[in-house]
Design a protein around this motif. Structure first.
Motif, PDB file in Angstrom:
ATOM      1  N   ARG A 102      -2.005 -39.842  -0.130  1.00  0.00           N
ATOM      2  CA  ARG A 102      -2.573 -38.715  -0.899  1.00  0.00           C
ATOM      3  C   ARG A 102      -3.475 -39.235  -2.019  1.00  0.00           C
ATOM      4  O   ARG A 102      -4.528 -38.636  -2.315  1.00  0.00           O
ATOM      5  N   ALA A 103      -3.122 -40.348  -2.627  1.00  0.00           N
ATOM      6  CA  ALA A 103      -3.947 -40.921  -3.693  1.00  0.00           C
ATOM      7  C   ALA A 103      -5.284 -41.417  -3.150  1.00  0.00           C
ATOM      8  O   ALA A 103      -6.298 -41.416  -3.869  1.00  0.00           O
ATOM      9  N   ARG A 104      -5.296 -41.847  -1.897  1.00  0.00           N
ATOM     10  CA  ARG A 104      -6.549 -42.330  -1.297  1.00  0.00           C
ATOM     11  C   ARG A 104      -7.409 -41.186  -0.777  1.00  0.00           C
ATOM     12  O   ARG A 104      -8.530 -41.428  -0.310  1.00  0.00           O
ATOM     13  N   CYS A 105      -6.906 -39.965  -0.800  1.00  0.00           N
ATOM     14  CA  CYS A 105      -7.628 -38.807  -0.256  1.00  0.00           C
ATOM     15  C   CYS A 105      -7.763 -37.738  -1.345  1.00  0.00           C
ATOM     16  O   CYS A 105      -7.025 -36.736  -1.341  1.00  0.00           O
ATOM     17  N   PRO A 106      -8.683 -37.925  -2.275  1.00  0.00           N
ATOM     18  CA  PRO A 106      -8.762 -37.018  -3.424  1.00  0.00           C
ATOM     19  C   PRO A 106      -9.536 -35.723  -3.165  1.00  0.00           C
ATOM     20  O   PRO A 106      -9.422 -34.772  -3.952  1.00  0.00           O
ATOM     21  N   ARG A 107     -10.335 -35.683  -2.101  1.00  0.00           N
ATOM     22  CA  ARG A 107     -11.253 -34.550  -1.921  1.00  0.00           C
ATOM     23  C   ARG A 107     -10.588 -33.412  -1.143  1.00  0.00           C
ATOM     24  O   ARG A 107     -10.262 -33.544   0.036  1.00  0.00           O
ATOM     25  N   ALA A 108     -10.394 -32.274  -1.786  1.00  0.00           N
ATOM     26  CA  ALA A 108      -9.807 -31.110  -1.123  1.00  0.00           C
ATOM     27  C   ALA A 108     -10.829 -30.460  -0.202  1.00  0.00           C
ATOM     28  O   ALA A 108     -11.996 -30.283  -0.577  1.00  0.00           O
ATOM     29  N   MET A 109     -10.396 -30.128   1.001  1.00  0.00           N
ATOM     30  CA  MET A 109     -11.269 -29.495   1.989  1.00  0.00           C
ATOM     31  C   MET A 109     -11.004 -27.990   2.010  1.00  0.00           C
ATOM     32  O   MET A 109      -9.873 -27.536   1.784  1.00  0.00           O
ATOM     33  N   ASP A 110     -12.047 -27.228   2.309  1.00  0.00           N
ATOM     34  CA  ASP A 110     -11.933 -25.786   2.468  1.00  0.00           C
ATOM     35  C   ASP A 110     -11.454 -25.514   3.893  1.00  0.00           C
ATOM     36  O   ASP A 110     -12.223 -25.640   4.853  1.00  0.00           O
ATOM     37  N   VAL A 111     -10.183 -25.152   4.050  1.00  0.00           N
ATOM     38  CA  VAL A 111      -9.605 -24.992   5.386  1.00  0.00           C
ATOM     39  C   VAL A 111     -10.251 -23.831   6.127  1.00  0.00           C
ATOM     40  O   VAL A 111     -10.521 -23.917   7.340  1.00  0.00           O
ATOM     41  N   ALA A 112     -10.527 -22.720   5.443  1.00  0.00           N
ATOM     42  CA  ALA A 112     -11.165 -21.579   6.095  1.00  0.00           C
ATOM     43  C   ALA A 112     -12.543 -21.966   6.630  1.00  0.00           C
ATOM     44  O   ALA A 112     -12.923 -21.586   7.754  1.00  0.00           O
TER      45      ALA A 112
END
Length: 336
Positions: A102-112
């Motif tokens: 989770r620390a290596r993946c900081p960018r939140a994606m828009d699931v919709a």
């Protein structure tokens, strides 16, 4: 059938209800002795299974070899192999840290927006298959929060499918494609209820996927997940990445990276071919749209029918300058 189980109607490719590969995995897992762990090796998904056409499905387990086969309802219809695997033995599993991933993946994606992108690529996921609750992206890596699993399955196909959907987060930003599975080197089911998935591309067409429970313990592991690209409802490429020798030729390129009309693009190539150039060389950006997709089919065809033209299609980002290319190379090249 296309409506039983009811959730199957929510999984369609180019408007056609098809059995997800994750459901094929579940059917083969169910043919193994009950209890965890269970191991499948050398899993291949040989063809699509459309229940409306071949609703009779059987799983055969013979001496460790597993075959999923389907047939039409006609009693005389032959069974055709759809997927194969073999039962494997358990070995040590790698440690997967949800916190570190989770620390290596900081960018939140828009699931919709992601599901809208899937629909554009020809993959229609109805509510039952919209199992991604949250998704974070990193450099060739992603972490997904998954929906609830239903009791009665060894590994709920909708949850496994959602984990594989999350691989879209590893594609370049702006890509309109989707990744679909075409095989697995190994799948290990340890048991438990998956809540998270940690995904990592090990090659452009290979991924490692770990399914973890709410506490971060390993539930299942997908090793060597082989991927193909789905574009507008068709699997348009099976990527074979290999280095090519240094370029020695600088042909007169036909730059069609900005072309949006498939017919116009094709005619420009055919008119150039009639002039019998020393080498028919075309620039494209394969993710850009239908015109480029048409060229991806046309150039290999010309290479077969008119090898003397030595056709080549180079996938190159807009604005980039093409490098010299090898005298001998495949008809479609991607520069990365």
């Amino acid at each position: 059938s296309s409506t039983r189980p009811a959730w199957l109607a929510d999984h369609a490719l180019a408007g056609r209800v098809v059995l997800p590969a994750a459901a094929m995995v579940e059917m083969m897992l169910s043919a193994l002795p009950p209890g965890a762990p269970a191991v499948l090796e050398d899993v291949t998904f040989d063809r699509l299974l459309a229940p409306a056409e071949t609703p009779v499905v059987q799983t055969m387990h013979d001496g460790g070899a597993l075959t999923l086969a389907a047939a039409a309802e006609d009693p005389d219809a032959p069974f055709i192999s759809v997927a194969t695997a073999r039962a494997g033995a358990l070995s040590d599993a790698p440690v997967t840290s949800l916190v570190d991933a989770r620390a290596r993946c900081p960018r939140a994606m828009d699931v919709a927006a992601l599901y809208a992108r899937f629909a554009e690529a020809g993959l229609a996921y109805g509510p039952a298959f919209q199992g991604l609750r949250a998704l974070w992206a990193g450099d060739g890596e992603a972490v997904a929060e998954l929906g609830d699993s239903q009791a009665g399955y060894r590994l709920d196909p909708r949850v496994l499918d959602a984990a594989w959907q999350a691989l879209a987060a590893t594609l370049p930003e702006g890509s309109r494609d989707a990744l679909v599975p075409k095989g697995l080197a190994r799948l290990v089911l340890f048991g438990g209820t998956p809540r998270f998935a940690v995904l990592r591309l090990s090659a452009p067409d290979r991924a490692e996927v770990a399914l973890l429970d709410a506490a971060g313990a390993l539930v299942a592991l997908c090793e060597g997940l082989a991927l193909a690209v789905s574009r507008r409802g068709a699997v348009v490429q099976e990527t074979a990445w290999r280095a090519v020798p240094g370029g020695t030729e600088t042909p007169a390129w036909i730059d069609l990276r900005a072309e949006t009309d498939a017919v116009a693009a094709s005619w420009r190539v055919l008119e150039a071919a009639r002039a019998a150039p020393a080498r028919l060389a075309v620039l494209t950006t394969l993710e850009a749209g239908p015109a480029q997709a048409a060229l991806a089919g046309l150039i290999p065809t010309l290479a077969l029918e008119h090898p003397e033209l030595r056709p080549v299609l180079l996938d190159l980002p807009a604005g980039a300058t093409p490098p010299p290319i090898p005298a001998e190379c495949p008809p479609v090249l991607t520069l990365r």
